[in-house]
Design a protein around this motif. Structure first.
Motif, PDB file in Angstrom:
ATOM      1  N   VAL A  30     -39.797  10.329  11.904  1.00  0.00           N
ATOM      2  CA  VAL A  30     -38.825   9.256  11.667  1.00  0.00           C
ATOM      3  C   VAL A  30     -39.258   7.988  12.403  1.00  0.00           C
ATOM      4  CG1 VAL A  30     -36.421   8.537  11.937  1.00  0.00           C
ATOM      5  CG2 VAL A  30     -36.944  10.889  11.246  1.00  0.00           C
ATOM      6  N   ALA A  31     -39.720   8.133  13.647  1.00  0.00           N
ATOM      7  CA  ALA A  31     -40.205   6.969  14.406  1.00  0.00           C
ATOM      8  C   ALA A  31     -41.401   6.339  13.711  1.00  0.00           C
ATOM      9  CB  ALA A  31     -40.569   7.379  15.833  1.00  0.00           C
ATOM     10  N   ARG A  32     -42.286   7.169  13.196  1.00  0.00           N
ATOM     11  CA  ARG A  32     -43.471   6.663  12.479  1.00  0.00           C
ATOM     12  C   ARG A  32     -43.041   5.901  11.230  1.00  0.00           C
ATOM     13  NH1 ARG A  32     -48.874   7.084  12.432  1.00  0.00           N
ATOM     14  NH2 ARG A  32     -48.752   8.294  14.343  1.00  0.00           N
ATOM     15  N   CYS A  33     -42.111   6.449  10.475  1.00  0.00           N
ATOM     16  CA  CYS A  33     -41.638   5.798   9.252  1.00  0.00           C
ATOM     17  C   CYS A  33     -41.013   4.440   9.580  1.00  0.00           C
ATOM     18  CB  CYS A  33     -40.640   6.703   8.535  1.00  0.00           C
ATOM     19  SG  CYS A  33     -40.098   6.067   6.939  1.00  0.00           S
ATOM     20  N   ILE A  34     -40.182   4.396  10.615  1.00  0.00           N
ATOM     21  CA  ILE A  34     -39.567   3.125  11.023  1.00  0.00           C
ATOM     22  C   ILE A  34     -40.644   2.100  11.360  1.00  0.00           C
ATOM     23  CG2 ILE A  34     -38.247   2.010  12.880  1.00  0.00           C
ATOM     24  CD1 ILE A  34     -36.477   4.599  12.883  1.00  0.00           C
ATOM     25  N   PRO A  42     -34.093  -5.170  11.889  1.00  0.00           N
ATOM     26  CA  PRO A  42     -34.393  -4.230  12.972  1.00  0.00           C
ATOM     27  C   PRO A  42     -35.243  -4.874  14.060  1.00  0.00           C
ATOM     28  CG  PRO A  42     -35.833  -3.805  11.126  1.00  0.00           C
ATOM     29  CD  PRO A  42     -34.848  -4.859  10.676  1.00  0.00           C
ATOM     30  N   VAL A  43     -35.036  -4.389  15.275  1.00  0.00           N
ATOM     31  CA  VAL A  43     -35.842  -4.811  16.425  1.00  0.00           C
ATOM     32  C   VAL A  43     -36.247  -3.548  17.165  1.00  0.00           C
ATOM     33  CG1 VAL A  43     -35.861  -6.107  18.595  1.00  0.00           C
ATOM     34  CG2 VAL A  43     -34.562  -6.976  16.644  1.00  0.00           C
ATOM     35  N   GLN A  58     -32.881  -1.301  17.472  1.00  0.00           N
ATOM     36  CA  GLN A  58     -31.566  -1.903  17.234  1.00  0.00           C
ATOM     37  C   GLN A  58     -31.603  -2.489  15.833  1.00  0.00           C
ATOM     38  OE1 GLN A  58     -29.908  -4.565  20.229  1.00  0.00           O
ATOM     39  NE2 GLN A  58     -29.098  -5.858  18.592  1.00  0.00           N
ATOM     40  N   TRP A  59     -30.526  -2.294  15.054  1.00  0.00           N
ATOM     41  CA  TRP A  59     -30.476  -2.796  13.695  1.00  0.00           C
ATOM     42  C   TRP A  59     -29.023  -2.969  13.263  1.00  0.00           C
ATOM     43  CZ3 TRP A  59     -30.693   2.259  14.944  1.00  0.00           C
ATOM     44  CH2 TRP A  59     -29.881   3.148  14.232  1.00  0.00           C
ATOM     45  N   THR A  60     -28.875  -3.669  12.167  1.00  0.00           N
ATOM     46  CA  THR A  60     -27.570  -3.802  11.532  1.00  0.00           C
ATOM     47  C   THR A  60     -27.567  -2.899  10.310  1.00  0.00           C
ATOM     48  OG1 THR A  60     -27.404  -6.094  12.282  1.00  0.00           O
ATOM     49  CG2 THR A  60     -25.945  -5.428  10.476  1.00  0.00           C
ATOM     50  N   ALA A  61     -26.503  -2.121  10.153  1.00  0.00           N
ATOM     51  CA  ALA A  61     -26.354  -1.249   8.993  1.00  0.00           C
ATOM     52  C   ALA A  61     -25.826  -2.065   7.814  1.00  0.00           C
ATOM     53  CB  ALA A  61     -25.400  -0.102   9.321  1.00  0.00           C
ATOM     54  N   ALA A  62     -25.862  -1.481   6.637  1.00  0.00           N
ATOM     55  CA  ALA A  62     -25.401  -2.167   5.428  1.00  0.00           C
ATOM     56  C   ALA A  62     -23.945  -2.596   5.545  1.00  0.00           C
ATOM     57  CB  ALA A  62     -25.591  -1.265   4.213  1.00  0.00           C
ATOM     58  N   HIS A  71     -26.244  -1.108  15.481  1.00  0.00           N
ATOM     59  CA  HIS A  71     -26.568   0.196  16.060  1.00  0.00           C
ATOM     60  C   HIS A  71     -27.791   0.086  16.952  1.00  0.00           C
ATOM     61  CE1 HIS A  71     -23.966   2.431  13.231  1.00  0.00           C
ATOM     62  NE2 HIS A  71     -24.308   1.479  12.376  1.00  0.00           N
ATOM     63  N   MET A  72     -27.897   1.016  17.874  1.00  0.00           N
ATOM     64  CA  MET A  72     -29.125   1.195  18.652  1.00  0.00           C
ATOM     65  C   MET A  72     -29.300   2.693  18.832  1.00  0.00           C
ATOM     66  SD  MET A  72     -30.521  -0.177  22.356  1.00  0.00           S
ATOM     67  CE  MET A  72     -29.938  -1.799  22.074  1.00  0.00           C
ATOM     68  N   ALA A  73     -30.522   3.176  18.612  1.00  0.00           N
ATOM     69  CA  ALA A  73     -30.783   4.609  18.736  1.00  0.00           C
ATOM     70  C   ALA A  73     -32.250   4.845  19.038  1.00  0.00           C
ATOM     71  CB  ALA A  73     -30.388   5.341  17.452  1.00  0.00           C
ATOM     72  N   ASP A  74     -32.506   6.038  19.564  1.00  0.00           N
ATOM     73  CA  ASP A  74     -33.872   6.497  19.830  1.00  0.00           C
ATOM     74  C   ASP A  74     -34.320   7.374  18.666  1.00  0.00           C
ATOM     75  OD1 ASP A  74     -33.894   5.314  22.401  1.00  0.00           O
ATOM     76  OD2 ASP A  74     -32.857   7.064  23.222  1.00  0.00           O
ATOM     77  N   PHE A  75     -35.569   7.221  18.278  1.00  0.00           N
ATOM     78  CA  PHE A  75     -36.151   8.015  17.197  1.00  0.00           C
ATOM     79  C   PHE A  75     -37.504   8.532  17.664  1.00  0.00           C
ATOM     80  CE2 PHE A  75     -33.440   4.831  15.262  1.00  0.00           C
ATOM     81  CZ  PHE A  75     -32.684   5.577  14.368  1.00  0.00           C
ATOM     82  N   ASP A  76     -37.855   9.735  17.215  1.00  0.00           N
ATOM     83  CA  ASP A  76     -39.178  10.254  17.545  1.00  0.00           C
ATOM     84  C   ASP A  76     -39.777  10.956  16.332  1.00  0.00           C
ATOM     85  OD1 ASP A  76     -37.820  12.667  17.416  1.00  0.00           O
ATOM     86  OD2 ASP A  76     -38.019  13.122  19.531  1.00  0.00           O
ATOM     87  N   GLY A  77     -41.012  11.405  16.490  1.00  0.00           N
ATOM     88  CA  GLY A  77     -41.684  12.128  15.428  1.00  0.00           C
ATOM     89  C   GLY A  77     -41.886  11.308  14.173  1.00  0.00           C
TER      90      GLY A  77
END
Length: 165
Positions: free
Chosen positions: A128-132, A76-77, A111-115, A120-126
């Motif tokens: 989920v963003a903290r967990c990442i 992930p980046v 941005q990350w590679t799935a299994a 993929h590239m996506a926005d996350f908040d709340g």
């Protein structure tokens, strides 16, 4: 189902930066990581937490609320982060029983590679963003204690070590 041991702080591997994944992550390793995370009642688990020094993690931020959303993020980046930070208490499976306040951006673009090998590239908040961001820290050898001021860190480390005796 294989539940692997989770490294506990101050294991030196938790302070090491991980190497990029350069080939497919074995499916049994990913399943073991999910099994380990769920058994420990966690929402995320980074490969170095089980002694695999590579840049990937698993997470499922919804399973405790009855809405499973398992994800695997390989190499992930964090491409962008919201400038407005938020402070929340965080726990860590490698530092059980201790919550510490951690300031993090409320939202990130990742941005990350799935299994399966898809990028993929996506926005996350709340949460989920903290967990990442928490799991991403593990890939860079950073634990929650590293976010604390020196005096606060000494207190938190001391509290943790006392609980471990």
């Amino acid at each position: 189902m294989t539940v692997r041991p989770i490294l506990k702080w101050p294991d030196p591997r938790l302070s090491q930066k991980c190497a990029p994944v350069d080939r497919e992550v074995p499916g049994d390793l990913i399943r073991d990581m999910f099994d380990t995370m769920y058994a420990a009642q966690g929402r995320g688990l980074a490969a170095p937490q089980i002694g695999v020094m590579q840049r990937f993690f698993v997470m499922d931020c919804g399973w405790k609320e009855g809405e499973p959303s398992p994800m695997v993020m390989i190499n992930p980046v964090i491409m962008a982060a919201e400038r407005i930070p938020e402070v929340m208490e965080e726990g860590c499976l490698s530092i059980p029983g201790i919550l510490v306040p951690v300031e993090r951006p409320k939202a990130v673009t990742v941005q990350w590679t799935a299994a399966e090998g898809d990028i993929h590239m996506a926005d996350f908040d709340g949460f989920v963003a903290r967990c990442i961001q928490h799991e991403f820290d593990h890939l860079n050898g950073i634990v929650t204690f590293d976010h604390l001021a020196p005096a606060d860190r000494r207190r938190a480390e001391s509290e943790y070590l006392e609980k471990q005796q």
